[in-house]
Design an enzyme around this catalytic site. Structure first.
Site, PDB file in Angstrom:
ATOM      1  N   GLU A  43      21.460 -35.711 -40.004  1.00 33.82           N
ATOM      2  CA  GLU A  43      21.585 -37.134 -40.313  1.00 33.82           C
ATOM      3  C   GLU A  43      22.772 -37.439 -41.217  1.00 33.82           C
ATOM      4  O   GLU A  43      23.436 -38.467 -41.049  1.00 33.82           O
ATOM      5  CB  GLU A  43      20.282 -37.631 -40.953  1.00 33.82           C
ATOM      6  CG  GLU A  43      19.090 -37.611 -40.034  1.00 33.82           C
ATOM      7  CD  GLU A  43      18.399 -36.263 -39.933  1.00 33.82           C
ATOM      8  OE1 GLU A  43      17.430 -36.141 -39.170  1.00 33.82           O
ATOM      9  OE2 GLU A  43      18.829 -35.324 -40.647  1.00 33.82           O
TER      10      GLU A  43
ATOM     11  N   LYS B  69      10.056 -24.160 -24.649  1.00 36.44           N
ATOM     12  CA  LYS B  69       9.396 -25.336 -25.206  1.00 36.44           C
ATOM     13  C   LYS B  69       8.476 -25.934 -24.137  1.00 36.44           C
ATOM     14  O   LYS B  69       8.912 -26.209 -23.017  1.00 36.44           O
ATOM     15  CB  LYS B  69      10.433 -26.367 -25.654  1.00 36.44           C
ATOM     16  CG  LYS B  69       9.851 -27.491 -26.494  1.00 36.44           C
ATOM     17  CD  LYS B  69      10.938 -28.319 -27.151  1.00 36.44           C
ATOM     18  CE  LYS B  69      10.333 -29.373 -28.077  1.00 36.44           C
ATOM     19  NZ  LYS B  69      11.350 -30.164 -28.789  1.00 36.44           N
TER      20      LYS B  69
ATOM     21  N   ARG C 277      17.876 -38.655 -45.858  1.00 37.39           N
ATOM     22  CA  ARG C 277      18.668 -37.441 -46.071  1.00 37.39           C
ATOM     23  C   ARG C 277      20.168 -37.754 -46.138  1.00 37.39           C
ATOM     24  O   ARG C 277      20.954 -36.896 -46.510  1.00 37.39           O
ATOM     25  CB  ARG C 277      18.389 -36.453 -44.939  1.00 37.39           C
ATOM     26  CG  ARG C 277      16.904 -36.291 -44.645  1.00 37.39           C
ATOM     27  CD  ARG C 277      16.647 -35.364 -43.480  1.00 37.39           C
ATOM     28  NE  ARG C 277      16.349 -34.029 -43.971  1.00 37.39           N
ATOM     29  CZ  ARG C 277      16.258 -32.962 -43.191  1.00 37.39           C
ATOM     30  NH1 ARG C 277      16.470 -33.067 -41.903  1.00 37.39           N
ATOM     31  NH2 ARG C 277      15.986 -31.783 -43.701  1.00 37.39           N
TER      32      ARG C 277
END
Length: 914
Positions: free
Chosen positions: A330, A245, A358
């Site tokens: 979540e 990343k 969500r």
């Protein structure tokens, strides 16, 4: 890099033609372009730098958009955008009217879905594969999934279902050891161990997937080879690619969490630029949480892969055993918090507002039903700006206030947020506090002594007798500022900081509302179901009948852009509030009949969405050529394409619809070329030369024209020839050719009429003008082109269809003239029916049109209801079409009318916006 390679990077075909060595050069070039643009605009940097080679290899091996590439989250899509024809617009990413920062179906056929939330790709890909197999298609499907998505339950639900698939599906795991923030804590470590077991291939093999990997996700040679192998496997495959990343930019490699979603920064140092000295709400939350935790050992902080974003980095460092990052999960975060509360802890769950959507069921079932002391801090509530519709937190009030036992609050400033948070942590029931993105504002009223935090207790910041501005959260500051402006205009405003959406202050709010002339509710939230709805419910229960106007966001997905600009467009800025109040208090005699006009905020949002849609390469080419000779704003062609799509006759062959809609847009282009000359010609000579184009006359005598006129005529002739060449390929061209010629003859006569009126305004006559009410004949020409593409159309219904199209054209012309007559008045273009009506009714003379003050003429036309006459015509024509429902069997008249009304709803509401 060789120039030939640079020229090819915005084309998937070009990428497929490159050698592996050139692909490596291309990766370097794209990586640098991403760094340059994101350093200026802000955006998702680290994740995009880590996926460059993988993206290039995928496009080299697969055939997008025929093959479907489904990007999980969508924040790893920048290289994908550059490759798929959007390189020229890439510098506009995340800016108003520019490219979205995520994959977006409206932008390109290469973007299969619009996605901003993680964990959705596997389910989407599996559903798409099932649909493909049912229809007997053979395209390939690739789901590109970040390893962070494997912390979310939806991915596992999809994996559980993949076993039943017996056809091709490639899942690429982009494994960079990050979700968004690095994972910490006991639960996160356990998830990490689980992921390691998953990514060794064993579990996937048991689920019926062929496992390939792990492979180096930055080795293009290897990626091309392995992807080619995977492409030939006819059953589900998982390719495990390990990436870094932030690859290629040292600051992002060292701190990928900070560069996940980066504000503008200095490329040389990696340091943020233009940073506000004020702390953000996220930072203030983090500071306060540390202090609260020092005083209360029961406090536990939970986040879902947003440690940095929610400001909890220092809390995690200071209290590692009381901090849990559950990953991109979540729903689990909420239920896990409920479990902590059951065990005596005081969980504080920090999640972005749009991500909390969500966990809706978990909030109800695992927190509210249990009546547990869980505190929710909804970061990024309201408009978030550049991240756009997937991230705007504009639905939370509506769903949270439906939950029994849930308290919903929003602070006006930083000090009130501190008080609310401390109160909520000690409250024995579920509480949600929403805070906006960005810096904490200065105290709104520095000398004001705040009231203690009590559920359902609002603050009266100012009293007033004319209107009451009832504001929640981020809207309190602009409400106070609007009250100052209105005071200078002689309007007395009460301003209330509601503080709580649930429960409301049932004493103060009805009292204030009952003693003013008009109430306004202000919220940075969708209109339906939010704070304004709650106030209306309260006032209804208390029988308070004062008029209420809800100032809120429109019922549409709002695109990305600068937050202040978005609020201004929605009427939620201080000037917008002032305008709404002045309009509401104006005497009825000063108000225009706007019964059919939609909310301008909705119109702005819809027009922005229309402007962002890309045109086809062929149509784009014609638009670019037009720009060298024509006058109209480029937005016109996006607008026209939307219009012809909405009003396409339902009987058109679906295989010809897109092609024919482009032909119709070219027809409008030919029309406006002539129309601009008709509006501005000082004599008829050049116009008549152009009007001869359909009969071939333009090929005669071009040498006698001035160079500028010759270029204009040659381009108009080229557009005309292209229209006819396209139409000649339609299955019923020969049958309706004469009708098309008739429609164009009507159009050309309308041009002559427009020129005559502009040369001699004294010739305006409403009765004669009615003959040319359709004027440009767009709907008639378009309808005839539709019939040429309609194999099932019954020719015996042609007369009825023409009557329907005539009424539709009249409706369209009314919408056009109402939105343009003011501009045309200042341009001294008198061909609008509004002026014919004004002269007919004798409140304007032809000489005044030619020489009078436009502002005074505008005032007089408005005063005498110049638009109302045509709105009545609009209603009459619409009723004529409605009466034909069932008369025509070749197509669904009601469906056609629905599209027409949708178009005209935008058209009539777009006054002053174009």
């Amino acid at each position: 890099m060789a120039s030939t390679t640079r020229e090819q990077i915005d084309s998937v075909e070009g990428v497929k033609a490159l050698t592996v060595a050139q692909l490596r050069e291309l990766a370097s070039d794209i990586r640098q372009e991403i760094i340059d643009v994101v350093s200026h605009n802000g955006g998702h940097l680290a994740t995009n730098l880590g996926s460059v080679e993988l993206t290039i290899a995928l496009h080299h091996v697969f055939d997008s958009p025929t093959d479907k590439l489904i990007w999980d989250v969508g924040n790893q899509c920048y290289a994908h955008k550059i490759i798929t024809g959007r390189r020229g617009r890439f510098p506009t990413i995340r800016t108003r009217g520019g490219l979205s920062g995520f994959v977006n179906r409206r932008e390109s056929s290469h973007d299969v879905v619009t996605a901003g939330h993680s964990g959705t790709a596997l389910s989407t890909a599996l559903g798409l594969a099932a649909a493909r197999d049912r229809q007997g298609d053979d395209y390939l499907i690739v789901a590109i999934v970040g390893d962070g998505a494997l912390t979310g339950g939806l991915s596992y639900e999809a994996l559980n279902n993949i076993e039943g698939l017996r056809s091709q599906l490639l899942v690429v795991i982009n494994d960079n050891a990050y979700s968004i923030s690095p994972t910490r804590g006991g639960v996160s470590a356990a998830l990490g161990r689980c992921k390691a077991r998953i990514l060794d291939g064993g579990i996937f093999k048991e689920l019926g997937l062929t496992y390939l990997g792990p492979v180096d996700g930055h080795d293009i040679d290897l990626l091309v080879k392995v992807l080619g192998e995977a492409k030939e496997i006819s059953t589900p495959v998982l390719l495990h690619a390990v990436t870094i990343k932030g690859k290629g930019y040292r600051p992002a490699e060292r701190d990928p969490g900070r560069f996940h979603g980066a504000p503008p920064f200095d490329v040389a140092t990696g340091q943020t630029i233009h940073r506000s000295p004020a702390p953000t709400y996220s930072e203030l939350f983090g500071q306060e949480m540390v202090e609260i935790a020092e005083a209360d050992a029961a406090v536990v902080a939970i986040t879902a892969a947003m440690t940095i974003g929610t400001g909890l980095t220092e809390f995690a460092r200071r209290f590692p055993d009381r901090f849990v990052d559950v990953g991109i999960a979540e729903q689990h975060a909420v239920t896990f918090g409920g479990g902590l509360a059951l065990g005596g802890a005081r969980p504080v769950i920090a999640i972005y507002s749009s991500f909390l959507q969500r966990a809706y069921d978990s909030l109800i079932h695992d927190v509210c039903l249990q009546d547990l002391p869980v505190t929710l801090v909804l970061d990024r509530a309201g408009l978030v700006g550049d991240d756009g519709p997937t991230h705007h937190g504009v639905f939370d009030l509506a769903y949270l206030r439906t939950m029994p036992g849930m308290i919903v609050a929003a602070p006006k400033d930083g000090e009130e947020f501190r008080q609310m948070l401390r109160w909520a942590v000690g409250h024995p029931a579920p509480t949600a506090i929403r805070v906006p993105r960005g810096p904490v504002p200065e105290p709104i009223l520095p000398t004001h002594k705040p009231l203690p935090i009590e559920p359902g207790r609002a603050e009266l910041l100012r009293d007033g007798s004319d209107v009451a501005l009832l504001a929640i959260g981020s809207m309190v500051a602009p409400a106070v500022q609007a009250a100052d402006v209105l005071k200078a205009k002689g309007v007395s405003c009460a301003v209330v900081n509601a503080r709580f959406v649930k429960p409301l202050d049932e004493g103060l709010l009805p009292d204030i509302a009952s003693r003013v002339r008009h109430v306004f509710t202000l919220e940075e939230h969708v209109r339906h179901g939010g704070f304004g709805s709650a106030v209306l419910e309260l006032l209804s229960r208390r029988s308070v009948t004062t008029p209420v106007t809800m100032l809120a966001l429109p019922d549409t997905f709002i695109e990305h852009g600068d937050g202040d600009t978005l609020r201004d467009e929605a009427g939620l800025s201080t000037p917008g509030i002032v305008e709404s109040v002045i309009t509401a208090l104006a005497p009825a005699s000063q108000k225009q009949d706007e019964a059919d006009l939609p909310d301008p905020a909705v119109v702005r949002a819809e027009m922005a969405a229309i402007a962002q849609r890309p045109l086809s390469p062929e149509l784009t080419g014609w638009v670019e050529r037009y720009s060298s000779v024509g006058r109209r704003d480029p937005f016109l062609w996006n607008w026209c394409l939307k219009g012809v799509e909405l009003t396409c006759l339902p009987c058109v062959d679906p295989q010809l619809r897109d092609q024919n809609n482009e032909t119709k847009v070219m027809g409008v282009m030919f029309d406006v070329l002539l129309d601009d000359v008709a509006d501005h010609a000082k004599d008829m000579t050049f116009l008549e030369r152009l009007l001869a184009i359909p009969s071939g006359g333009a090929r005669l005598g071009l040498d006698s024209l001035a160079p500028e006129q010759r270029r204009y005529a040659e381009f108009a002739n080229a557009v005309w020839q292209a229209i006819i060449n396209r139409a000649q390929r339609y299955p019923r061209y020969a049958e309706f050719r004469e009708l098309l010629s008739f429609d164009y003859l009507q159009l050309l006569n309308a041009m002559r009429y427009a020129t005559l009126i502009n040369l001699a305004p004294h010739a305006i006559n409403l009765a004669e003008h009615d003959l040319y009410l359709p004027h440009n004949m767009h709907m008639m020409v378009s309808g005839t082109l539709d019939l040429m593409c309609s194999p099932t159309f019954d020719r015996d219904e042609l007369g009825k269809t023409r009557r329907l199209l005539w009424n539709a054209q009249c409706m369209g012309r009314v919408g056009n003239l109402i939105t343009t007559w003011e501009r045309e008045l200042f341009e001294r273009d008198f061909s609008s029916g509004v002026f014919a009506h004004a002269v007919e009714k004798a409140y304007v003379t032809p000489d005044e049109l030619r020489n009078g003050d436009p502002e005074e003429l505008k005032r007089r036309i408005c005063q005498h209801g110049g638009e109302a006459f045509f709105l009545a015509r609009w209603h009459q024509c619409r009723q004529q079409i409605r009466s034909m429902v069932g008369e025509i069997r070749s197509f669904d008249v009601a469906a056609f009318l629905g599209g027409l009304e949708q178009l005209l709803r935008i058209h009539l509401g777009s006054r002053g916006l174009k």
